[in-house]
Design a protein around this motif. Structure first.
Motif, short mmCIF file in Angstrom:
data_model
loop_
_atom_site.label_atom_id
_atom_site.label_comp_id
_atom_site.label_asym_id
_atom_site.label_seq_id
_atom_site.Cartn_x
_atom_site.Cartn_y
_atom_site.Cartn_z
N LEU A 1 4.02 -1.16 -5.35
CA LEU A 1 3.15 -0.08 -5.54
C LEU A 1 3.80 1.36 -5.21
O LEU A 1 3.20 2.58 -5.64
CB LEU A 1 2.03 -0.09 -4.33
CG LEU A 1 1.29 -1.46 -4.29
CD1 LEU A 1 0.25 -1.34 -3.14
CD2 LEU A 1 0.85 -1.78 -5.62
N GLY A 2 4.90 1.64 -4.75
CA GLY A 2 5.64 2.62 -4.51
C GLY A 2 6.66 3.29 -5.30
O GLY A 2 6.49 3.74 -6.32
N VAL A 3 7.94 2.28 -5.18
CA VAL A 3 9.05 2.72 -6.04
C VAL A 3 8.88 2.60 -7.53
O VAL A 3 8.99 3.29 -8.45
CB VAL A 3 10.18 1.89 -5.45
CG1 VAL A 3 11.54 2.08 -6.59
CG2 VAL A 3 10.48 2.22 -4.07
N TYR A 4 8.40 1.13 -7.97
CA TYR A 4 8.12 0.87 -9.32
C TYR A 4 7.11 1.75 -9.94
O TYR A 4 7.26 2.41 -10.85
CB TYR A 4 7.33 -0.70 -9.60
CG TYR A 4 7.06 -0.83 -10.81
CD1 TYR A 4 7.96 -1.33 -11.82
CD2 TYR A 4 5.63 -0.60 -11.37
CE1 TYR A 4 7.81 -1.55 -13.17
CE2 TYR A 4 5.65 -0.78 -12.64
CZ TYR A 4 6.35 -1.02 -13.66
OH TYR A 4 5.99 -1.42 -14.82
N PHE B 1 -5.52 -1.83 -10.08
CA PHE B 1 -4.58 -2.78 -9.67
C PHE B 1 -3.69 -2.31 -8.32
O PHE B 1 -3.64 -3.22 -7.51
CB PHE B 1 -3.48 -3.35 -10.56
CG PHE B 1 -4.15 -4.39 -11.70
CD1 PHE B 1 -4.70 -5.42 -11.43
CD2 PHE B 1 -3.97 -3.95 -12.90
CE1 PHE B 1 -5.21 -6.43 -12.23
CE2 PHE B 1 -4.47 -4.87 -14.05
CZ PHE B 1 -5.17 -5.85 -13.56
N LEU B 2 -3.56 -0.84 -8.17
CA LEU B 2 -3.10 -0.59 -7.11
C LEU B 2 -3.94 -0.77 -5.81
O LEU B 2 -3.65 -1.06 -4.71
CB LEU B 2 -2.82 0.77 -7.31
CG LEU B 2 -2.26 1.72 -6.25
CD1 LEU B 2 -0.84 1.64 -6.46
CD2 LEU B 2 -2.50 3.10 -6.28
N GLU B 3 -5.26 -0.54 -6.04
CA GLU B 3 -6.23 -0.73 -5.05
C GLU B 3 -6.60 -2.19 -4.77
O GLU B 3 -6.64 -2.47 -3.68
CB GLU B 3 -7.60 -0.04 -5.57
CG GLU B 3 -7.56 1.49 -5.59
CD GLU B 3 -7.67 1.92 -3.91
OE1 GLU B 3 -8.58 2.16 -3.32
OE2 GLU B 3 -6.46 2.02 -3.37
N VAL B 4 -6.43 -3.01 -5.64
CA VAL B 4 -6.82 -4.54 -5.40
C VAL B 4 -5.68 -5.05 -4.38
O VAL B 4 -5.73 -5.59 -3.60
CB VAL B 4 -6.67 -5.35 -6.80
CG1 VAL B 4 -6.37 -6.97 -6.57
CG2 VAL B 4 -7.70 -5.01 -7.55
N ALA B 5 -4.24 -4.54 -4.84
CA ALA B 5 -3.14 -4.98 -3.81
C ALA B 5 -3.46 -4.25 -2.56
O ALA B 5 -3.03 -4.96 -1.49
CB ALA B 5 -1.68 -4.78 -4.62
N ALA B 6 -3.82 -2.89 -2.51
CA ALA B 6 -3.69 -2.39 -1.33
C ALA B 6 -4.91 -2.76 -0.23
O ALA B 6 -4.67 -3.08 0.81
CB ALA B 6 -4.02 -0.92 -1.42
N VAL B 7 -6.11 -3.01 -0.94
CA VAL B 7 -7.03 -3.49 -0.01
C VAL B 7 -6.99 -4.80 0.31
O VAL B 7 -7.37 -5.13 1.55
CB VAL B 7 -8.51 -3.35 -0.88
CG1 VAL B 7 -9.56 -4.04 -0.16
CG2 VAL B 7 -8.99 -2.17 -1.07
#
Lengths: 150, 500
Positions: free
Chosen positions: B256-259, B139-145
């Motif tokens: 993506l970062g703090v949480y 999911f990190l990558e989904v949001a980042a891309v």
């Protein structure tokens, strides 16, 4: 037969392509539909399916490939694939929840077995196949547009 | 038996389905992308309020995907922190979509914008609700891309350059995270966060936890743009269209970062005093470097981007302090920063929409022509600078009080000084942008359309009234139960696995 008017590659390449492209497509479909039984699945099969279209484009040029699958057609197929996948997952809510395998599982190692997994594979193959084809189109067209600017 | 709820997977399923439905149906008309995005994000707000209520009534919820039992299948977890983050993301996403309806009229390919936007929301929600380590990465990558593509949305040269830089830095961060997950998996033989936490506890303090902790901190700090991992942010955030800048600075770096830092360290790896000190030092460095760099900027959006780095520093300081008050203050500041930074970025978008410039030196006196935008920017500025009674004052005050209570006097002093410098750069925005004589070339400037005003007005209202969230009752429902997740820490794991 003058070479200039014919887009694409030489006669040898075209003939070989004509002979093999159907087999490649068929192999892609085989990998997708047997995803739950053998190595491979929706992603790998989708890539093979996309490659058969890319193969057509390389040998005969873009126009022939687009006759098989147009750009907007690829976009529609891609969206349908993704929606199918999410849809199958959501239908599971009718039984035990998200992504629940609600279809009968059948006998292990039969083609028609494993419930929703083959359907998910088909949805993924649509998404990946159409998506990868679109990516190749985008890259080719960007390169053409870029070289014209220079 | 751990309570379960079908609402939890909807946070991912609904925006995903909405995104692809827009891609399929939204190309010809204008109504489908706009309406679909509004309905989806509005629905997410409702779901997140339901989720908060469910948590306050019944405690932690889990959801087993495909009804697979816990360590084997993917589990989604709803606890206080999750519900709080979901609400923040949904609220900002809804208000940003409200703003985009008029703002994005000037761009072509709106359906692509909304599709990518909803994919980004789905990715962020996925990161927040998942209880599975590898799922977190996906999911990190989904949001980042999706966000890389959105930064490049204008396809001008500098936008593409910023997006490329962002993509390279983001991928490096993701690789750190992936490597850490690979090592954790090979060590614990599980990907379920709760199971992983138990396996690590059973093994005691190990070097694996230390090394993977460093990798994960690096990866997530890159996503959160904490100094010294911040270099991509001042390029990427200003280059995106204003609604996307608001989303990136407002919620993406936090989800993506703090949480992710909070979830991975507090619920899985466990926290040591050294880590807390590290988080505090990173926070203090971020807040001072960010504010000093912001002082020199003339580009309005670039200034705000540096300000984001500085404010993330406050949040990290609050988390690092490690007292219940510190956690609560950090979460409150996280919420406030989401609101006022979105407001400021949307306000800068409104100015750009009306005048076509982002350079503070070219503006002047715009407050006479754009009364509501100016008032909204003023309340956002006061909130970021920490002027009472705006919401930002209360959260900064609480962070500083928490630092003093815990005995970190120097950090508290630095936080106060950084806050004063913050006031000086937001005063620059107001002084050069909105106050003073109206320049002749802006005589014909008009206020922005209604939908943009509505979004700015609502955000400004939250900035003014946000302090009320500290009242008893509201505080318990909104902040304290979220902050308690930190104190529960890795105990959460045994509760989750004990319940299934």
């Amino acid at each position: 037969m003058s070479k200039e008017r014919q887009p694409g590659m030489t006669l040898i390449v075209k003939t070989v392509t004509r002979l093999t492209v159907g087999l490649i497509l068929l192999y892609g479909i085989y990998v997708v539909t047997h995803g739950h039984l053998t190595p491979g699945g929706g992603f790998a099969g989708g890539v093979v399916i996309a490659l058969s279209l890319v193969h057509l484009m390389l040998a005969f040029g873009g126009d022939v490939a687009f006759k098989t699958l147009s750009k907007s057609g690829a976009a529609v197929l891609e969206a349908i694939g993704a929606l199918l996948f999410v849809g199958i997952a959501i239908i599971g809510f009718g039984w035990a929840g998200f992504f629940f395998n609600f279809l009968p599982k059948g006998t292990p190692f039969d083609l028609f077995s494993a419930g929703i997994i083959p359907l998910c594979n088909i949805a993924i193959s649509l998404k990946v196949g159409a998506g990868l084809f679109s990516v190749v189109i985008a890259i080719v067209f960007l390169r053409v547009a870029g070289s014209e600017r220079e | 038996m751990m309570p379960t709820s079908p609402v939890i997977p909807l946070f991912v399923a609904v925006p995903l389905a909405g995104a692809f439905a827009i891609a399929l149906l939204g190309k010809k008309t204008r109504i489908i992308p706009n309406g679909m995005a509004l309905i989806v994000t509005g629905g997410l707000i409702a779901f997140s309020i339901i989720a908060m209520r469910m948590f306050s009534l019944f405690g932690v919820h889990t959801y087993k995907l495909g009804a697979w039992p816990a360590p084997f299948g993917i589990v989604m977890v709803l606890d206080g922190l999750t519900a709080f983050m979901l609400f923040t993301v949904s609220l900002i996403a809804f208000l940003v979509i409200l703003f985009s309806i008029s703002y994005m009229e000037r761009y072509s390919g709106r359906w692509q914008f909304y599709t990518l936007f909803l994919l980004m929301v789905a990715g962020m929600n996925g990161v927040i609700v998942t209880g599975d380590m590898f799922n977190l990465f996906v999911f990190l990558e989904v949001a980042a891309v999706a966000s890389y593509a959105l930064v490049a949305f204008g396809t001008e040269k500098h936008e593409l350059e910023a997006a490329f830089k962002y993509a390279v830095m983001g991928s490096v961060g993701s690789l750190f995270v992936l490597l850490a997950i690979v090592w954790l998996y090979s060590y614990t033989s599980t990907l379920n966060m709760a199971d992983m936490a138990l396996a690590l506890q059973a093994a005691g303090s190990t070097r694996v936890a230390l090394v993977t902790g460093v990798l994960l901190l690096t990866g997530f700090a890159l996503k959160a743009a904490i100094v010294p991992f911040h270099a991509w942010l001042p390029d990427a955030h200003p280059s995106a269209p204003a609604p996307i800048s608001a989303m990136l600075s407002g919620v993406l770096i936090k989800a993506l970062g703090v949480y992710a830092i909070c979830r991975v360290f507090y619920s899985v790896l466990g926290v040591s005093p050294q880590l807390s000190m590290l988080l505090m030092v990173l926070g203090v460095v971020s807040m001072s470097v960010g504010v000093l760099l912001a002082l020199r900027q003339w580009d309005l959006k670039r200034l705000l981007a540096y300000s984001s780095i500085s404010q993330i520093g406050y949040i990290m300081l609050g988390i690092g302090i490690g007292t219940p008050l510190g956690f609560m203050a950090a979460l409150f500041h996280l919420f406030n920063h989401s609101v006022f930074k979105s407001l400021l970025f949307l306000g800068s978008g409104a100015v750009e929409y009306a005048t076509g410039t982002r350079d503070l030196r070219e503006m002047g006196g715009l407050g006479k022509r754009m009364k509501l935008t100016s008032a909204a920017m003023l309340s956002g500025s006061m909130s970021v600078a920490g002027i009472p009674p705006f919401a930002g004052f209360w959260s900064k005050l609480l962070i500083i009080v928490a630092a003093v209570q815990a005995g970190y006097y120097w950090f508290a002093i630095i936080a106060v000084v950084a806050s004063m410098l913050t006031l000086s750069y937001v005063m620059r925005i107001m002084r050069y942008g909105f106050l003073g004589e109206l320049r002749e070339k802006w005589a014909g400037v008009r206020e922005v359309p209604f939908m943009m005003k509505l979004s700015l007005g609502l955000l400004a209202l939250i900035c003014i009234l946000g302090g009320l969230l500290l009242l008893p009752g509201a505080r318990e429902f909104f902040l304290t139960q979220a902050a308690r997740t930190f104190s529960v820490g890795t105990q959460l794991a045994s509760r989750i696995l004990g319940g299934v």
